[in-house]
Design an enzyme around this catalytic site. Structure first.
Site, PDB file in Angstrom:
ATOM      1  CD  GLU A 254     -32.615   7.748  24.843  1.00 47.43           C
ATOM      2  OE1 GLU A 254     -32.136   8.085  25.941  1.00 47.43           O
ATOM      3  OE2 GLU A 254     -32.144   8.124  23.767  1.00 47.43           O
TER       4      GLU A 254
ATOM      5  CB  CYS B 171     -34.984   9.083  32.707  1.00 47.51           C
ATOM      6  SG  CYS B 171     -35.232  10.247  31.375  1.00 47.51           S
TER       7      CYS B 171
END
Ligand code: NAP
Length: 455
Positions: free
Chosen positions: A228, A262
């Site tokens: 991720e 993110c």
């Protein structure tokens, strides 16, 4: 580097923790491995009771957990409380749904009987970032513990108190020793853990650079990974968008967690006919942010996570300007503040040759682009090494869905900034990584889909 809590609001070092020795690491891995032998034999109901208890503890003492986040990485206290609540929701979600997600599947076969069962695979290794110190762990630990795996976690070195708090939480909730283990280890020891045959798979959330190193090492060991990684999400505003709604989400999308997410909205791609009015309202809203103590509920602008993060972001903005970008507002650190405060910043005129065009800006810096139409918006959105999330604003939902299908990312949000919830799969494509966390998909990553065939 030592594990150290430093308050980014005032630069004070709060606590330092020693890295563990190789002998201590060996002991912890052995405990985890022995625990797996027992934990895999427990029922869903037994595992569920531990996770539900952990969720209940988070809800009973949210302030205690939230304050550690704010102290160590500077998040506004209200947002830290939100993170604690979300982490509890993730624990509960898997406690309630894991058995159904992993139910055996009966296959249709011309002869005999066949089924696929989901078995745990063993001790999993997680490497996690500082930006959401509990939520990131919950995403990794909750599904995997419910699947019957056990986890060892190397958290970011800047949030050691949060790392310890989570380990204590799991123990207090009744997890046996070795089910959840915090590791204060060096990068060399990370490599050792990946190489260790007791470790069966590795999950990393963090930067592309760390992801590439950890994925390569895991690959050499033929160990499955999920990655991720970073993102530079496009936030597309079409000519038929509800402008006020778009601006409201642009602000929360760029400014939440001081821009250090993110899936933060990072590239604002607005069609020409809306561009001036969007910019005017966006800029006015950004001007309202006031720096202050993130522990104070009245503060609206928190510091970045560290002085180093601020230096890097300022340098990145300077690089963008050298490359030809214009600073519409902000552009540097906030003077007169002891902490790691960055001015809310908007950059325009970013050409393809500018390094900023391809970079992730991890802080309150918005990159603004004008485009002719929706096709140009999609082309620009996809012209990125990243493929994590993105947003499309239009009042024509079918049009929004058509555009969403053309955007090369793992997640697209129509008429909202990106958000995360236990039931929504989270993850990306391209340099944003691979694999999914959360939802039913997140619990399937590290199980053995075992065929059992009866003839
Ligand atoms: P980072 O520097 O990559 O750190 C993440 C974790 O990896 C930390 O535990 C770090 O440990 C460890 N690490 C770093 N280099 C390593 C190496 N060479 N070997 C082994 N471990 C290593 O990332 P960050 O700056 O903390 O986080 C920001 C990045 O994470 C951004 O790019 C952001 O977009 C991304 N992110 C992605 C997601 C997602 O779900 N896709 C979520 C959150 C953040 P130390 O702290 O000890 O260096």
């Amino acid at each position: 580097m030592a594990y150290q809590s430093t308050n980014p609001y005032n630069g004070k070092v709060l606590q330092t923790f020693e890295q563990i020795s190789d002998a201590q690491l060996e002991e912890k891995l052995q405990t985890a491995s022995s625990c797996f032998d027992a934990w895999r034999g427990t029922s869903f109901a037994e595992r569920s009771a531990v996770l539900a208890r952990a969720a209940a503890i988070l809800r009973e003492r949210p302030q205690e957990f939230a304050e550690l986040i704010t102290l160590e990485m500077g998040k506004l206290i209200q947002q830290s409380l939100g993170e604690v609540a979300l982490s509890a929701a993730i624990l509960d979600y898997y406690a309630e749904h894991a058995e159904q997600f992993l139910a055996p599947e009966k296959l249709t076969t011309p002869r005999g009987e066949a089924m696929v069962e989901s078995s745990p695979i063993g001790v999993l290794f997680g490497v996690e970032p500082w930006n959401y110190p509990y939520y990131q762990i919950a995403r990794f630990a909750a599904p995997n513990l419910m699947a019957g795996n056990v986890v060892v976690v190397k958290h970011a070195s800047s949030v050691p108190q949060c790392a310890q708090a989570w380990e204590k939480l799991m123990s207090e909730a009744g997890a046996p020793a070795g089910a959840y283990t915090n590791l204060f280890i060096s990068k060399e020891q990370v490599a050792k853990v990946i190489d260790d045959p007791r470790i069966r798979a590795v999950a990393l959330t963090g930067s592309e650079a760390a992801g590439a190193i950890v994925a390569a090492r895991s690959g050499q060991n033929l160990k499955k990974t999920t990655m991720e990684l970073g993102g530079s999400d496009a936030f597309i505003v079409l000519e038929d968008a509800d402008l006020d709604k778009a601006v409201k989400h642009a602000i929360s999308g760029r400014m939440g967690n001081s821009g250090q997410a993110c899936t933060a909205s990072k590239r604002f791609i607005v069609v020409e006919s809306m561009a001036d009015s969007f910019l005017e309202k966006f800029q006015a809203a950004l001007e309202g942010f006031k720096p202050g103590d993130p522990m104070d509920k009245q503060t609206t602008l928190a510091p970045l996570s560290s002085a180093e993060a601020l230096d890097n972001l300022v340098e990145q903005v300077e690089g963008a300007v050298t490359g030809g970008a214009k600073v519409l507002m902000g552009g540097g650190r906030i003077d007169g503040q002891a902490g790691a405060f960055m001015q809310p910043t908007v950059l325009t005129d970013i050409d393809k040759g500018n390094p900023a065009y391809h970079q992730e800006f991890f802080g309150p810096v918005a990159l603004f682009f004008r485009v002719l139409d929706e096709n140009a918006a999609v082309a620009l959105a996809n012209d990125s090494p990243f493929g994590l999330g993105g947003s499309v604003f239009t009042q024509d939902i079918e049009r929004g869905k058509r555009l969403a299908r053309r955007i090369d990312t793992g997640m697209v949000f129509i008429n909202s900034a990106a958000s995360s919830s236990p039931e929504l799969p989270f993850g990306g494509v391209k340099n944003s990584g691979y694999g999914r966390e959360l939802s039913g998909a997140g619990i399937q990553e590290f199980v053995n889909k075992k065929l059992i065939k009866v003839s």
